[in-house]
Design a protein around this motif. Sequence first.
Motif, PDB file in Angstrom:
ATOM      1  N   GLU A  81      -3.200  10.358   0.451  1.00 31.36           N
ATOM      2  CA  GLU A  81      -2.134  11.307   0.401  1.00 31.36           C
ATOM      3  C   GLU A  81      -0.731  10.552   1.118  1.00 31.36           C
ATOM      4  N   LEU A  82      -0.689   9.285   1.176  1.00 35.00           N
ATOM      5  CA  LEU A  82       0.484   8.567   1.776  1.00 35.00           C
ATOM      6  C   LEU A  82       1.257   8.193   0.630  1.00 35.00           C
ATOM      7  N   PRO A  83       2.636   8.289   0.608  1.00 36.50           N
ATOM      8  CA  PRO A  83       3.611   7.808  -0.149  1.00 36.50           C
ATOM      9  C   PRO A  83       3.668   6.593  -0.445  1.00 36.50           C
ATOM     10  N   MET A  84       3.429   6.235  -1.767  1.00 40.05           N
ATOM     11  CA  MET A  84       3.281   4.831  -2.345  1.00 40.05           C
ATOM     12  C   MET A  84       4.567   3.973  -2.118  1.00 40.05           C
ATOM     13  N   GLN A  85       5.886   4.718  -1.983  1.00 41.16           N
ATOM     14  CA  GLN A  85       7.015   3.815  -1.600  1.00 41.16           C
ATOM     15  C   GLN A  85       6.962   3.520  -0.231  1.00 41.16           C
ATOM     16  N   ARG A  86       6.218   4.153   0.665  1.00 39.29           N
ATOM     17  CA  ARG A  86       6.003   3.609   2.143  1.00 39.29           C
ATOM     18  C   ARG A  86       5.063   2.563   2.210  1.00 39.29           C
ATOM     19  N   ILE A  87       4.094   2.442   1.411  1.00 45.49           N
ATOM     20  CA  ILE A  87       2.845   1.703   1.286  1.00 45.49           C
ATOM     21  C   ILE A  87       3.384   0.207   0.712  1.00 45.49           C
ATOM     22  N   ARG A  88       4.087   0.259  -0.185  1.00 44.83           N
ATOM     23  CA  ARG A  88       4.651  -0.978  -0.896  1.00 44.83           C
ATOM     24  C   ARG A  88       5.062  -2.243  -0.038  1.00 44.83           C
ATOM     25  N   PRO A  89       5.751  -2.017   1.015  1.00 45.32           N
ATOM     26  CA  PRO A  89       6.234  -2.915   1.854  1.00 45.32           C
ATOM     27  C   PRO A  89       4.929  -3.584   2.871  1.00 45.32           C
ATOM     28  N   ALA A  90       3.897  -2.540   3.099  1.00 50.92           N
ATOM     29  CA  ALA A  90       2.961  -3.181   3.895  1.00 50.92           C
ATOM     30  C   ALA A  90       1.990  -3.733   2.610  1.00 50.92           C
ATOM     31  N   LEU A  91       1.753  -3.583   1.533  1.00 51.06           N
ATOM     32  CA  LEU A  91       1.067  -4.277   0.572  1.00 51.06           C
ATOM     33  C   LEU A  91       1.716  -5.631   0.362  1.00 51.06           C
ATOM     34  N   ALA A  92       2.737  -5.857   0.477  1.00 50.08           N
ATOM     35  CA  ALA A  92       3.634  -7.157   0.354  1.00 50.08           C
ATOM     36  C   ALA A  92       3.286  -7.916   1.563  1.00 50.08           C
ATOM     37  N   ALA A  93       3.324  -7.438   2.697  1.00 48.57           N
ATOM     38  CA  ALA A  93       3.150  -8.128   4.198  1.00 48.57           C
ATOM     39  C   ALA A  93       1.698  -8.383   4.039  1.00 48.57           C
ATOM     40  N   LEU A  94       0.428  -7.517   3.328  1.00 44.60           N
ATOM     41  CA  LEU A  94      -0.608  -8.083   3.207  1.00 44.60           C
ATOM     42  C   LEU A  94      -1.014  -8.959   2.398  1.00 44.60           C
ATOM     43  N   GLU A  95      -0.299  -9.093   1.192  1.00 40.39           N
ATOM     44  CA  GLU A  95      -0.516 -10.269   0.361  1.00 40.39           C
ATOM     45  C   GLU A  95       0.122 -11.559   1.067  1.00 40.39           C
ATOM     46  N   ASN A  96       1.186 -11.379   1.816  1.00 43.24           N
ATOM     47  CA  ASN A  96       1.660 -12.866   2.405  1.00 43.24           C
ATOM     48  C   ASN A  96       0.939 -13.236   3.300  1.00 43.24           C
ATOM     49  N   GLU A  97       0.444 -12.238   4.177  1.00 42.32           N
ATOM     50  CA  GLU A  97      -0.557 -12.846   5.417  1.00 42.32           C
ATOM     51  C   GLU A  97      -1.731 -13.271   4.774  1.00 42.32           C
ATOM     52  N   ILE A  98      -2.345 -12.830   3.843  1.00 44.91           N
ATOM     53  CA  ILE A  98      -3.726 -13.100   3.266  1.00 44.91           C
ATOM     54  C   ILE A  98      -3.225 -14.583   2.728  1.00 44.91           C
ATOM     55  N   GLY A  99      -2.527 -14.701   2.070  1.00 42.11           N
ATOM     56  CA  GLY A  99      -1.630 -16.023   1.291  1.00 42.11           C
ATOM     57  C   GLY A  99      -2.607 -16.222   0.094  1.00 42.11           C
TER      58      GLY A  99
END
Length: 237
Positions: A81-99
């Motif tokens: 129940e967290l807003p997706m627009q707030r989650i999107r930046p974290a997903l980007a960081a996650l993909e960058n970190e995992i590489g």
Amino acid sequence: MEDHRFDTGLYTVSQAASILAVPTSTFASWARGYRRRFKNRPDVVGTAIITSLPTATKRQPSIPFVGLAEGLVLAALRQSELPMQRIRPALAALENEIGLDHALASEQLYTDGAEVLYDFGESHRETPEGQVIRDLVVVRNGQRVYAEVVDAYLKRIEYGEDGYASLIRVPAYPNANVVADPKRSFGAPLFSRGGAKVDDVLHRFWAGESLAMLSEEFGVPEAEIEDVLRATSRRAA
């Protein structure tokens, strides 16, 4: 060598949404992005965040298996129940970190992702995104782990030797054990017991065959067929 998990469209947007038990409009925004227009202020634009293949028409399957797995991860976050627009930046960081390409469908998301998200939340404590992300990860016995609702969804994914999703235990049905396996029936949902396609069993029931007859023929427990029927009826209502 081609890998059909990545390069073959198996599902339409509506089919993928049904398998994951999310609204079609929600899944479409994940697969195609969106633009929301407002009077007297700039448009709000969201880019696509799951894998979708180009097709001639929207009726053709455009979602490969890896896109379905990515969608399952987003469905998990949506359940929080967290807003997706707030989650999107974290997903980007996650993909960058995992590489990795398709990081959301990678086993590293499950093994390392909680740590990455926790660090992101800590480093962005004063931002709305950081506050949201800290609700996705908890510290348990000194380890950073996903919150229970997210963890339950991620456990539905099985991974291949290459570390990418290879099977999904479908979340659309509360009790029936249904899987999507790209190596069987072109990824169509199947009953684990008996291996019958869910659609085949449902069509036979709607044609007038009894639960007992279907259970005996397909090797699927009656209770699981009933569970699928209830869930399908709720979605159709």
